[in-house]
Design a protein around this motif. Structure first.
Motif, mmCIF file in Angstrom:
data_model
loop_
_atom_site.group_PDB
_atom_site.id
_atom_site.type_symbol
_atom_site.label_atom_id
_atom_site.label_comp_id
_atom_site.label_asym_id
_atom_site.label_seq_id
_atom_site.Cartn_x
_atom_site.Cartn_y
_atom_site.Cartn_z
ATOM 1 N N TYR A 114 0.511 -1.067 -0.695
ATOM 2 C CA TYR A 114 -0.186 0.109 0.272
ATOM 3 C C TYR A 114 1.090 1.011 0.181
ATOM 4 O O TYR A 114 0.113 1.875 -0.294
ATOM 5 N N ASN A 118 0.408 3.960 -2.985
ATOM 6 C CA ASN A 118 0.350 5.210 -2.325
ATOM 7 C C ASN A 118 1.562 6.445 -2.986
ATOM 8 O O ASN A 118 0.796 7.588 -2.954
ATOM 9 N N TRP A 151 -7.330 7.244 1.876
ATOM 10 C CA TRP A 151 -7.979 7.545 1.064
ATOM 11 C C TRP A 151 -9.443 7.480 1.157
ATOM 12 O O TRP A 151 -9.875 6.933 1.400
ATOM 13 N N SER A 153 -13.127 8.506 0.915
ATOM 14 C CA SER A 153 -14.910 7.400 0.640
ATOM 15 C C SER A 153 -16.121 8.746 0.612
ATOM 16 O O SER A 153 -15.780 9.299 1.607
ATOM 17 N N THR A 172 -6.468 1.415 4.021
ATOM 18 C CA THR A 172 -6.204 1.711 2.930
ATOM 19 C C THR A 172 -7.726 2.580 2.804
ATOM 20 O O THR A 172 -7.351 3.813 1.577
ATOM 21 N N GLU A 173 -8.412 2.907 3.425
ATOM 22 C CA GLU A 173 -9.128 3.857 3.137
ATOM 23 C C GLU A 173 -10.192 4.057 4.502
ATOM 24 O O GLU A 173 -10.122 4.108 5.150
ATOM 25 N N SER A 175 -14.073 7.580 5.204
ATOM 26 C CA SER A 175 -14.637 8.214 4.421
ATOM 27 C C SER A 175 -14.889 9.947 4.951
ATOM 28 O O SER A 175 -14.541 10.225 5.702
ATOM 29 N N ASN A 201 -8.268 6.373 9.789
ATOM 30 C CA ASN A 201 -8.508 5.158 8.816
ATOM 31 C C ASN A 201 -9.647 4.224 8.996
ATOM 32 O O ASN A 201 -10.290 4.512 10.481
ATOM 33 N N THR A 205 -9.851 -2.176 7.309
ATOM 34 C CA THR A 205 -9.104 -1.927 5.449
ATOM 35 C C THR A 205 -8.057 -1.991 5.299
ATOM 36 O O THR A 205 -7.617 -1.356 3.979
ATOM 37 N N LYS A 209 -4.059 -1.713 -1.980
ATOM 38 C CA LYS A 209 -4.706 -0.084 -2.289
ATOM 39 C C LYS A 209 -6.095 -0.403 -1.843
ATOM 40 O O LYS A 209 -6.821 -1.262 -1.471
ATOM 41 N N PRO A 210 -7.354 0.474 -1.818
ATOM 42 C CA PRO A 210 -8.921 1.407 -2.039
ATOM 43 C C PRO A 210 -9.160 0.427 -2.550
ATOM 44 O O PRO A 210 -9.115 -0.154 -3.212
ATOM 45 N N TRP A 212 -12.437 0.281 -4.231
ATOM 46 C CA TRP A 212 -12.674 0.593 -5.472
ATOM 47 C C TRP A 212 -11.283 1.411 -6.547
ATOM 48 O O TRP A 212 -11.923 1.405 -7.219
#
Length: 213
Positions: A114, A118, A151, A153, A172-173, A175, A201, A205, A209-210, A212
């Motif tokens: 990751y 990144n 990242w 969302s 990795t993600e 909101s 974070n 997760t 990578k994220p 999506w």
């Protein structure tokens, strides 16, 4: 009650923070942004708008008067200069508390695959400039909290965990709503995480990578 100045007040994260603060605190919020038409006032007794640019030193310093907490939701290739502008204006008005949105990876703290991904995504001007801006904040004598989101969302959820500077980044993600509510919590409890840098974070997760991508 605190007087809060929000720089870049129309950003997605800032809007979540503002919603949380209006619903759960008695703080007065002053929105500072280039296009005042992007903000709709719903509680005029607790909200004010200043249309202006952070690079306007005189106007920014004027906006800092009677402010207790500054929340900076800024971005751009000139982020290092914006950091200097904010620090200078705060110092000129003896405002100490700053919450600053940055990004993950500014300390090369993201491990494994990751971390490599990144770097591939953010090297070449983004990580470098945000790292330089963080150094400006950290070399000041302000009571800052730097927030380094994973990242982002648009999930409608508040679900996050944090790491601190010197620890490997997790997940990795996360909101935007989670980051906004973290900002709200720090403003409501301004003694939390003083002179700290928080990685943020969503739990569980981890991955290269994220989801999506």
């Amino acid at each position: 009650m605190s007087n809060v100045l929000i720089l870049g007040a129309a950003g997605h994260i800032a809007r979540y923070a503002e919603e949380d603060l209006l619903n759960n605190t008695t703080n007065h919020l002053t929105y500072y942004l280039r296009n005042s038409g992007r903000i709709k006032i719903t509680k005029p007794e607790r909200e004010s708008i200043i249309e202006g640019d952070v690079t306007d030193a005189v106007q920014l310093s004027q906006a800092m008067k009677s402010i207790d907490i500054v929340y900076a939701n800024l971005s751009g290739h000139n982020i290092e200069e914006l950091a200097k502008d904010v620090v200078n204006a705060m110092n000129a008005n003896n405002v100490k508390r700053l919450i600053w949105i940055s990004t993950l990876g500014i300390y090369d703290e993201v491990p494994g695959e990751y971390g490599k991904w990144n770097h591939q995504m953010l090297d070449g001007g983004y990580l470098e400039t945000y790292s330089a801006a963080a150094k400006v904040i950290e070399s000041s004598d302000l009571d800052y909290t730097i927030i380094r989101p994973a990242w982002l969302s648009n999930h409608d959820e508040v679900n996050y965990e944090t790491t601190t500077k010197g620890e490997y980044f997790k997940g990795t993600e996360v909101s935007r709503k989670s980051i906004g509510y973290l900002v709200g919590d720090l403003i409501e409890h301004p003694d939390k995480s003083i002179r700290d840098s928080l990685g943020v974070n969503k739990p569980n997760t981890d991955g290269p990578k994220p989801a999506w991508y």
